[in-house]
Scaffold this motif. Structure first.
Motif, short mmCIF file in Angstrom:
data_model
loop_
_atom_site.label_atom_id
_atom_site.label_comp_id
_atom_site.label_asym_id
_atom_site.label_seq_id
_atom_site.Cartn_x
_atom_site.Cartn_y
_atom_site.Cartn_z
N ALA A 103 25.16 -16.70 117.97
CA ALA A 103 24.30 -16.43 116.81
C ALA A 103 22.85 -16.71 117.23
O ALA A 103 22.63 -17.42 118.21
N PRO A 104 21.87 -16.22 116.50
CA PRO A 104 21.95 -15.40 115.28
C PRO A 104 22.19 -13.92 115.54
O PRO A 104 22.43 -13.16 114.61
N GLU A 105 22.12 -13.51 116.82
CA GLU A 105 22.34 -12.10 117.11
C GLU A 105 23.77 -11.67 116.73
O GLU A 105 23.99 -10.52 116.34
N ASN A 106 24.70 -12.62 116.82
CA ASN A 106 26.11 -12.33 116.53
C ASN A 106 26.65 -13.41 115.59
O ASN A 106 27.26 -14.38 116.03
N PRO A 107 26.42 -13.26 114.29
CA PRO A 107 26.89 -14.28 113.34
C PRO A 107 28.40 -14.23 113.16
O PRO A 107 29.09 -13.34 113.67
N PHE A 108 28.92 -15.23 112.42
CA PHE A 108 30.34 -15.25 112.08
C PHE A 108 30.74 -13.90 111.46
O PHE A 108 29.98 -13.35 110.65
N GLU A 155 31.89 -12.94 114.64
CA GLU A 155 31.92 -12.23 115.91
C GLU A 155 32.38 -13.09 117.07
O GLU A 155 33.14 -12.63 117.93
N HIS A 215 21.95 -20.11 111.51
CA HIS A 215 22.05 -18.97 112.42
C HIS A 215 23.43 -18.31 112.37
O HIS A 215 23.55 -17.09 112.46
N TYR A 216 24.47 -19.14 112.23
CA TYR A 216 25.85 -18.69 112.41
C TYR A 216 26.50 -18.16 111.14
O TYR A 216 27.24 -17.16 111.18
N PHE A 223 26.60 -23.11 118.07
CA PHE A 223 26.83 -21.67 117.84
C PHE A 223 25.71 -20.76 118.33
O PHE A 223 25.86 -19.55 118.32
N PHE A 224 24.55 -21.34 118.77
CA PHE A 224 23.45 -20.46 119.15
C PHE A 224 22.84 -20.76 120.52
O PHE A 224 21.95 -20.05 120.97
#
Length: 304
Positions: free
Chosen positions: A114-119, A121, A211-212, A83-84
């Motif tokens: 992620a982590p800039e765009n977590p769940f 997104e 992160h996610y 996810f990252f």
């Protein structure tokens, strides 16, 4: 000079453990891990007999990989990377192989990480891409949704969402490669294959989850851990997993649950293979066989 297959596998696994698995156990920054996997991906040769075009769909960067001018089926692929990490660059060579072997168009998405765009997104962005494809006139029966590792998580979550919202929009099939489906990490292979998987570590998965997943969310929710979703009515599905993967239990549990829900599922186990072994098809017979199995599955759906 032909190298002994067992020796070749031993050296490959040793290199992977030293260059990626062991470093991934430490909480390195996402940018450092992204750079590392981008460099590792450069070892994979890219097919020259495919055409690659950059495009943007529903605001998401993507690549269209085509082996011929006209293809009857589209494989919509969602890459892995806990996810990252992962990108168009890391999976381009592998997906050029998929396009060449299947002779189908592959659409590869550069979804938000992620982590800039977590769940949620990433999932929302991928869903918007799918809906725009339909709006552009692509028929659901002409789409196969595919994903590797956490991309398989996002692929299954996408199909479960489509099934709940509009069953008429379900794709013709689903391909799950080395799937990471349980973010609660309860699969038994997480323990007994921890030392055997040459690429993926438990620590890397835990870092990716941190992160996610926002801290207030239950990780067993089906949109996060689609292994806990309702499988009734899923399209025909191909599952591929290596015998040494720490995610082996996720694939086994998916097969059991899918069959119980009367889903047409083809489960393929590849002896001696580690996480995301499909990407190593230029060098290993089991990985070559996995691509042949993908092509056979995709062509069967196309004939139907």
């Amino acid at each position: 000079m032909k190298i002994n297959p067992a020796l070749k596998q031993y050296f490959t696994e040793s290199i992977l453990k030293a260059s990626f698995k062991y470093p991934s156990r430490f909480n390195l920054s996402p940018s450092t891990m992204r750079f590392s996997i981008e460099q590792l991906s450069r070892i994979f040769p890219q097919r020259k007999d495919v055409h690659i075009r950059n495009l943007r769909i529903a605001g998401v960067r993507a690549e269209e990989i085509k082996p011929q001018a006209h293809s009857t089926q589209m494989i919509l692929h969602i890459h892995g990377g806990a996810f990252f990490v992962g990108s168009l660059n890391t999976h381009r060579a592998f997906l050029s192989e998929v396009a060449a072997r299947t002779q189908m168009q592959v659409l590869h998405l550069d979804y938000p990480l992620a982590p800039e765009n977590p769940f949620p997104e990433a999932g929302d962005a991928i869903y918007d891409v799918y809906q725009q494809l339909l709006d552009q006139g692509v028929l659901p029966k002409d789409i196969i949704i595919s994903g590797d590792s956490c991309g398989a998580n996002l692929a299954l979550a996408l199909v479960l969402r489509i099934k709940e919202e509009n069953k008429q929009q379900l794709p013709s099939g689903l391909i799950l490669m080395s799937p990471f489906l349980d973010l609660t990490l309860t699969g038994e292979s997480m323990r007994y294959n921890q030392k055997h998987d040459a690429l993926l570590s438990m620590e890397a998965l835990e870092i990716g989850i941190e992160h996610y997943v926002p801290k207030h969310l239950d990780r067993s929710l089906a949109p996060l851990s689609p292994i806990f979703g309702d499988f009734e009515g899923l399209p025909p599905t191909l599952v591929q997993i290596g015998s040494k993967e720490i995610l082996l239990s996720d694939a086994q549990r998916f097969e059991e649950k899918a069959k119980a829900a009367h889903v047409k599922v083809i489960y393929k186990l590849y002896t001696g293979m580690w996480h995301n072994f499909q990407m190593f098809s230029p060098w290993f017979d089991e990985a070559k066989r996995s691509l042949a199995d993908i092509a056979e599955f995709a062509h069967h759906l196309d004939r139907d």
